[in-house]
Scaffold this motif. Structure first.
Motif, PDB file in Angstrom:
ATOM      1  N   LEU A   1      -5.845  -5.957  -0.552  1.00  0.00           N
ATOM      2  CA  LEU A   1      -6.446  -5.670  -1.850  1.00  0.00           C
ATOM      3  C   LEU A   1      -5.834  -6.552  -2.942  1.00  0.00           C
ATOM      4  N   ASN A   2      -4.528  -6.765  -2.869  1.00  0.00           N
ATOM      5  CA  ASN A   2      -3.878  -7.664  -3.831  1.00  0.00           C
ATOM      6  C   ASN A   2      -4.397  -9.088  -3.690  1.00  0.00           C
ATOM      7  N   ASP A   3      -4.545  -9.526  -2.442  1.00  0.00           N
ATOM      8  CA  ASP A   3      -5.023 -10.892  -2.190  1.00  0.00           C
ATOM      9  C   ASP A   3      -6.454 -11.080  -2.683  1.00  0.00           C
ATOM     10  N   ILE A   4      -7.279 -10.038  -2.526  1.00  0.00           N
ATOM     11  CA  ILE A   4      -8.664 -10.113  -3.009  1.00  0.00           C
ATOM     12  C   ILE A   4      -8.682 -10.309  -4.515  1.00  0.00           C
ATOM     13  N   ARG A   5      -7.846  -9.556  -5.231  1.00  0.00           N
ATOM     14  CA  ARG A   5      -7.804  -9.657  -6.691  1.00  0.00           C
ATOM     15  C   ARG A   5      -7.323 -11.030  -7.150  1.00  0.00           C
ATOM     16  N   GLU A   6      -6.423 -11.641  -6.385  1.00  0.00           N
ATOM     17  CA  GLU A   6      -5.826 -12.911  -6.805  1.00  0.00           C
ATOM     18  C   GLU A   6      -6.623 -14.128  -6.349  1.00  0.00           C
ATOM     19  N   ALA A   7      -7.473 -13.969  -5.324  1.00  0.00           N
ATOM     20  CA  ALA A   7      -8.206 -15.113  -4.772  1.00  0.00           C
ATOM     21  C   ALA A   7      -9.396 -15.469  -5.651  1.00  0.00           C
ATOM     22  N   SER A   8      -9.844 -16.702  -5.540  1.00  0.00           N
ATOM     23  CA  SER A   8     -11.051 -17.146  -6.230  1.00  0.00           C
ATOM     24  C   SER A   8     -12.206 -17.199  -5.233  1.00  0.00           C
TER      25      SER A   8
END
Length: 309
Positions: free
Chosen positions: A250-257
């Motif tokens: 979930l953190n990676d989803i928020r940070e990814a473009s």
């Protein structure tokens, strides 16, 4: 024998569309494609256009945003199949309006071709796409247009060359050293040509009328762990595995473009929440393709991965 339905395709030259158009033509349906002048003159589409010509596909000039062309095209057919791309999903309300105006369509297949959007645990940006698909479902139902919704789950051609690795984009061969494992949910992988065959079989089948057609072959149902184990057996190597927690994803989803964040949010639904397999198909709303059409020999994940060995 009753004559086969005339089928109009909207979005025919996209990744999904070209396979379903070919399946339609090869099944001897009178096959029509709504094509804009820009598509016909696009050099990157010329090979698809030439293939359609060889299949005797009938071209109709127009596009999604020209209401008159939509109405004119729809008046000539019995069935409308939309295969428009991700960015045009919500704009399928234009097709619904044209179908309502003509009043002659006996079946509409809106563009979906993924998870059943009525059974998902979604986060952005996948949520926007899922909501657009669900919104079109509700609009079709409200308009009382005869329909078949298609839940094809994951396309093998899109996801298996990377072994469904969540963080790898545009990878053409499965990894042979390190892999990432997400959750314990099971995904379903289907070759595009097989999905196209099932769709065309469903066109004139009363069993699929006003139902969701699920493509859920048991032999193509894999968790991340299952898929990696199959590939390890084929390549003869034990891969280094890293495990990503739900919170980390979930953190990676928020940070990814984009497009990585979209891919990760789809994988969250599929592999973490298990949204492709965590519900039963009830006769009240759905039918399963491999049970309806047991004569069709679909390509298994095992067979698909052989090309990379």
């Amino acid at each position: 024998m009753a004559s086969k339905s005339k089928i109009l395709f909207i979005g025919s030259t996209g990744h999904v569309g070209k396979f379903v158009v070919e399946a339609s033509a090869k099944a001897s349906h009178p096959t029509y494609a709504l094509l804009s002048d820009s598509t016909l003159s696009d050099p990157t589409k010329s090979h698809i256009i030439d293939h359609f010509k060889s299949l005797k596909v009938i071209f109709i000039s127009g596009d999604l945003y020209n209401h008159e062309s939509l109405v004119m095209a729809i008046k000539q057919v019995d069935v409308v199949i939309s295969t428009v791309g991700h960015n045009l999903l919500a704009d399928q309300d234009r097709i619904i309006s044209a179908i309502k105006e003509t009043g002659n369509v006996k079946r509409f297949f809106p563009s979906e071709y993924g998870c059943d959007v009525d059974h998902v645990h979604d986060v952005e940006p996948a949520r926007t796409a899922f909501n657009a698909k669900a919104g079109i479902r509700r609009a079709v139902e409200a308009a009382q247009i005869p329909y078949t919704f298609v839940s094809s789950n994951l396309f093998s051609g899109w996801f298996l060359p990377s072994l469904a690795q969540p963080y790898l984009l545009e990878v053409v061969t499965p990894p042979e050293d390190k892999v990432t494992i997400l959750g314990d949910g099971k995904a379903i992988f289907n070759v595009e040509q097989d999905v196209a065959t099932y769709i065309i079989k469903a066109v004139d089948d009363p069993r699929t009328l006003n139902k969701i057609l699920y493509v859920r072959p048991l032999q193509n149902t894999y968790s991340c762990v299952d898929l990696v184990a199959l590939w390890e057996k084929k390549c003869g190597k034990i891969l280094d595995k890293s495990y990503v927690s739900e919170q980390q994803l979930l953190n990676d989803i928020r940070e990814a473009s984009f497009p990585l964040n979209l891919r990760l949010s789809i994988f969250y639904s599929v592999f973490v929440k298990g949204d492709q397999t965590n519900f039963d198909i009830e006769p009240s709303f759905g039918v399963e393709a491999t049970k309806l059409y047991p004569d069709i020999e679909y390509t298994t994940v095992d067979e698909f991965l052989n090309q990379f060995v």
